[in-house]
Design a protein around this motif. Structure first.
Motif, mmCIF file in Angstrom:
data_model
loop_
_atom_site.group_PDB
_atom_site.id
_atom_site.type_symbol
_atom_site.label_atom_id
_atom_site.label_comp_id
_atom_site.label_asym_id
_atom_site.label_seq_id
_atom_site.Cartn_x
_atom_site.Cartn_y
_atom_site.Cartn_z
ATOM 1 N N ASP A 163 0.850 -1.197 0.000
ATOM 2 C CA ASP A 163 0.000 0.000 0.000
ATOM 3 C C ASP A 163 0.882 1.243 0.000
ATOM 4 O OD1 ASP A 163 -1.758 2.068 0.457
ATOM 5 O OD2 ASP A 163 -2.897 1.014 2.003
ATOM 6 N N PRO A 164 0.830 2.067 -1.043
ATOM 7 C CA PRO A 164 1.700 3.257 -1.100
ATOM 8 C C PRO A 164 1.387 4.292 -0.030
ATOM 9 C CG PRO A 164 0.093 3.292 -2.893
ATOM 10 C CD PRO A 164 -0.022 1.949 -2.233
ATOM 11 N N GLN A 165 0.244 4.167 0.635
ATOM 12 C CA GLN A 165 -0.128 5.122 1.671
ATOM 13 C C GLN A 165 0.336 4.706 3.062
ATOM 14 O OE1 GLN A 165 -1.381 7.977 0.618
ATOM 15 N NE2 GLN A 165 -1.324 7.108 -1.455
ATOM 16 N N ASN A 166 0.819 3.487 3.202
ATOM 17 C CA ASN A 166 1.209 2.990 4.523
ATOM 18 C C ASN A 166 2.534 3.594 4.980
ATOM 19 O OD1 ASN A 166 -1.007 1.430 4.867
ATOM 20 N ND2 ASN A 166 0.020 -0.544 4.613
ATOM 21 N N GLU A 167 2.621 3.870 6.270
ATOM 22 C CA GLU A 167 3.894 4.199 6.891
ATOM 23 C C GLU A 167 4.449 2.926 7.514
ATOM 24 O OE1 GLU A 167 3.533 7.378 9.640
ATOM 25 O OE2 GLU A 167 2.826 8.817 8.148
ATOM 26 N N VAL A 168 5.743 2.668 7.324
ATOM 27 C CA VAL A 168 6.333 1.399 7.755
ATOM 28 C C VAL A 168 7.597 1.643 8.568
ATOM 29 C CG1 VAL A 168 5.418 0.158 5.758
ATOM 30 C CG2 VAL A 168 7.697 1.195 5.638
ATOM 31 N N ARG A 169 7.954 0.646 9.364
ATOM 32 C CA ARG A 169 9.261 0.601 10.008
ATOM 33 C C ARG A 169 10.230 -0.068 9.038
ATOM 34 N NH1 ARG A 169 9.486 1.849 15.349
ATOM 35 N NH2 ARG A 169 7.484 2.109 16.425
ATOM 36 N N ILE A 170 11.400 0.491 8.897
ATOM 37 C CA ILE A 170 12.334 0.049 7.867
ATOM 38 C C ILE A 170 12.652 -1.445 7.988
ATOM 39 C CG2 ILE A 170 14.700 0.268 7.007
ATOM 40 C CD1 ILE A 170 12.876 2.477 6.099
ATOM 41 N N LYS A 171 13.013 -1.902 9.167
ATOM 42 C CA LYS A 171 13.401 -3.319 9.326
ATOM 43 C C LYS A 171 12.249 -4.237 8.954
ATOM 44 C CE LYS A 171 15.649 -6.973 10.997
ATOM 45 N NZ LYS A 171 14.590 -7.973 11.150
ATOM 46 N N ALA A 172 11.046 -3.950 9.431
ATOM 47 C CA ALA A 172 9.898 -4.798 9.131
ATOM 48 C C ALA A 172 9.595 -4.799 7.638
ATOM 49 C CB ALA A 172 8.680 -4.334 9.917
ATOM 50 N N PHE A 173 9.746 -3.645 6.984
ATOM 51 C CA PHE A 173 9.453 -3.559 5.560
ATOM 52 C C PHE A 173 10.497 -4.318 4.748
ATOM 53 C CE2 PHE A 173 9.278 -1.079 1.484
ATOM 54 C CZ PHE A 173 8.015 -1.534 1.110
ATOM 55 N N LEU A 174 11.761 -4.203 5.137
ATOM 56 C CA LEU A 174 12.805 -4.964 4.455
ATOM 57 C C LEU A 174 12.590 -6.466 4.626
ATOM 58 C CD1 LEU A 174 15.998 -2.863 5.286
ATOM 59 C CD2 LEU A 174 14.711 -2.926 3.140
ATOM 60 N N ASP A 175 12.176 -6.884 5.816
ATOM 61 C CA ASP A 175 11.878 -8.298 6.051
ATOM 62 C C ASP A 175 10.773 -8.787 5.114
ATOM 63 O OD1 ASP A 175 13.765 -8.520 8.042
ATOM 64 O OD2 ASP A 175 12.337 -8.230 9.681
ATOM 65 N N ARG A 176 9.770 -7.963 4.942
ATOM 66 C CA ARG A 176 8.653 -8.329 4.065
ATOM 67 C C ARG A 176 9.116 -8.458 2.618
ATOM 68 N NH1 ARG A 176 3.056 -4.775 3.724
ATOM 69 N NH2 ARG A 176 1.950 -6.035 2.161
ATOM 70 N N LEU A 177 9.914 -7.508 2.159
ATOM 71 C CA LEU A 177 10.369 -7.540 0.778
ATOM 72 C C LEU A 177 11.294 -8.717 0.508
ATOM 73 C CD1 LEU A 177 11.057 -3.775 -0.063
ATOM 74 C CD2 LEU A 177 9.058 -5.169 -0.652
ATOM 75 N N ARG A 178 12.206 -8.994 1.428
ATOM 76 C CA ARG A 178 13.129 -10.104 1.165
ATOM 77 C C ARG A 178 12.406 -11.447 1.242
ATOM 78 N NH1 ARG A 178 15.957 -12.154 5.886
ATOM 79 N NH2 ARG A 178 15.135 -11.245 7.803
ATOM 80 N N ALA A 179 11.400 -11.548 2.110
ATOM 81 C CA ALA A 179 10.632 -12.786 2.194
ATOM 82 C C ALA A 179 9.867 -13.044 0.900
ATOM 83 C CB ALA A 179 9.666 -12.726 3.375
ATOM 84 N N LEU A 180 9.452 -11.976 0.224
ATOM 85 C CA LEU A 180 8.680 -12.112 -1.011
ATOM 86 C C LEU A 180 9.552 -12.172 -2.260
ATOM 87 C CD1 LEU A 180 5.774 -9.627 -0.207
ATOM 88 C CD2 LEU A 180 5.640 -12.122 -0.303
ATOM 89 N N THR A 181 10.849 -11.977 -2.105
ATOM 90 C CA THR A 181 11.757 -12.033 -3.255
ATOM 91 C C THR A 181 12.064 -13.485 -3.585
ATOM 92 O OG1 THR A 181 12.739 -9.875 -2.767
ATOM 93 C CG2 THR A 181 14.038 -11.396 -4.106
ATOM 94 N N PHE A 182 11.619 -13.909 -4.767
ATOM 95 C CA PHE A 182 11.769 -15.304 -5.177
ATOM 96 C C PHE A 182 11.846 -15.357 -6.702
ATOM 97 C CE2 PHE A 182 10.974 -19.645 -3.307
ATOM 98 C CZ PHE A 182 11.317 -20.352 -4.445
ATOM 99 N N PRO A 183 12.962 -14.845 -7.284
ATOM 100 C CA PRO A 183 13.070 -14.848 -8.745
ATOM 101 C C PRO A 183 13.025 -16.285 -9.287
ATOM 102 C CG PRO A 183 15.198 -14.383 -7.698
ATOM 103 C CD PRO A 183 14.171 -14.357 -6.607
ATOM 104 N N PRO A 184 12.383 -16.489 -10.443
ATOM 105 C CA PRO A 184 11.873 -15.492 -11.381
ATOM 106 C C PRO A 184 10.417 -15.091 -11.129
ATOM 107 C CG PRO A 184 11.673 -17.651 -12.352
ATOM 108 C CD PRO A 184 12.320 -17.850 -10.991
#
Length: 236
Positions: free
Chosen positions: A178-199
């Motif tokens: 959600d582009p409107q959400n405010e996030v904590r950096i560590k929690a947001f990075l955790d979310r992004l790396r967990a969802l990173t699964f190329p390709p």
């Protein structure tokens, strides 16, 4: 020992091939669809082994094999029952691991035979952990299998221990940023790396009517004493 195998994923096929080479195993069939389960009633195997089979097996099927039905789940049960167990340890900080357990009438709640923890690192992506969990699954199953053949396995009830369960819908909700959400950096990075699964494209955000997919690459510093300005562009 007559065995029917339930499986659809890469590590499932790898273990299936390993079991086919065992002198004391007669592999009757590999089933990948729910509508094939009646074959278990017809063949009456000694054992059912499930790896990556995403359907709930009904009790009338579980009662057929004389030695029970086993499932190899890529989480450290009772944590992260259900779907995408490679994702949630990176987000929620729960233990990562693999568990061999008896199947019962719910997902991933049966008595535990053996399990093993898998270490994680802040640089891990969901794909990194998935691959590590696959290797741990193979190692655990092949290590314990001789005891299964000899009928020497013990079982430990999961009981009322703290648990977590995630559905496919939980994962789908996680992917939308959600582009409107405010996030904590560590929690947001955790979310992004967990969802990173190329390709595969998982995390996404919609800006001005356009959809953008988001991956992340986190690298551990090779030498923390190196010049902190290395790699920075000079303005002069």
């Amino acid at each position: 020992m007559d065995v029917i195998f339930l499986g659809v994923n890469d590590i499932g096929f790898r273990i299936y091939e390993w079991l086919c080479q065992r002198d004391r195993v007669e592999m009757i069939a590999m089933l990948t669809e729910q509508n094939q389960l009646d074959l278990i009633q017809k063949q009456e195997p000694d054992l059912v082994v499930s790896i990556g089979f995403s359907y709930l097996v009904p009790p009338e099927i579980l009662d057929v094999p004389s030695e029970g039905a086993l499932n190899l789940h890529p989480s450290f049960l009772p944590y992260n029952r259900g779907m995408n167990p490679n994702v949630w340890p990176l987000i929620e900080g729960t233990p990562a691991g693999v568990t061999l357990h008896y199947m019962d009438t719910k997902f991933d709640t049966g008595d535990i035979i053996a399990q093993r923890k898998v270490e994680t690192d802040f640089s891990d992506t969901g794909k990194d952990l998935h691959e590590r969990l696959e290797e741990a699954q193979f190692d655990l199953l092949t290590e314990v299998w001789p005891e299964i053949e000899d009928g020497e396995i013990e079982r430990t009830p999961q009981g009322d221990r703290a648990e977590s369960y995630h559905s496919k819908a939980d994962f789908i909700d996680l992917c939308e940023l959600d582009p409107q959400n405010e996030v904590r950096i560590k929690a947001f990075l955790d979310r992004l790396r967990a969802l990173t699964f190329p390709p595969f494209d998982n995390a996404y955000i919609e800006i001005d009517g356009e959809k953008y997919y988001v991956d992340i690459d986190i690298r551990k510093a090779v030498n923390e004493s190196e010049d902190k300005n290395d790699g920075l562009l000079s303005s002069y």
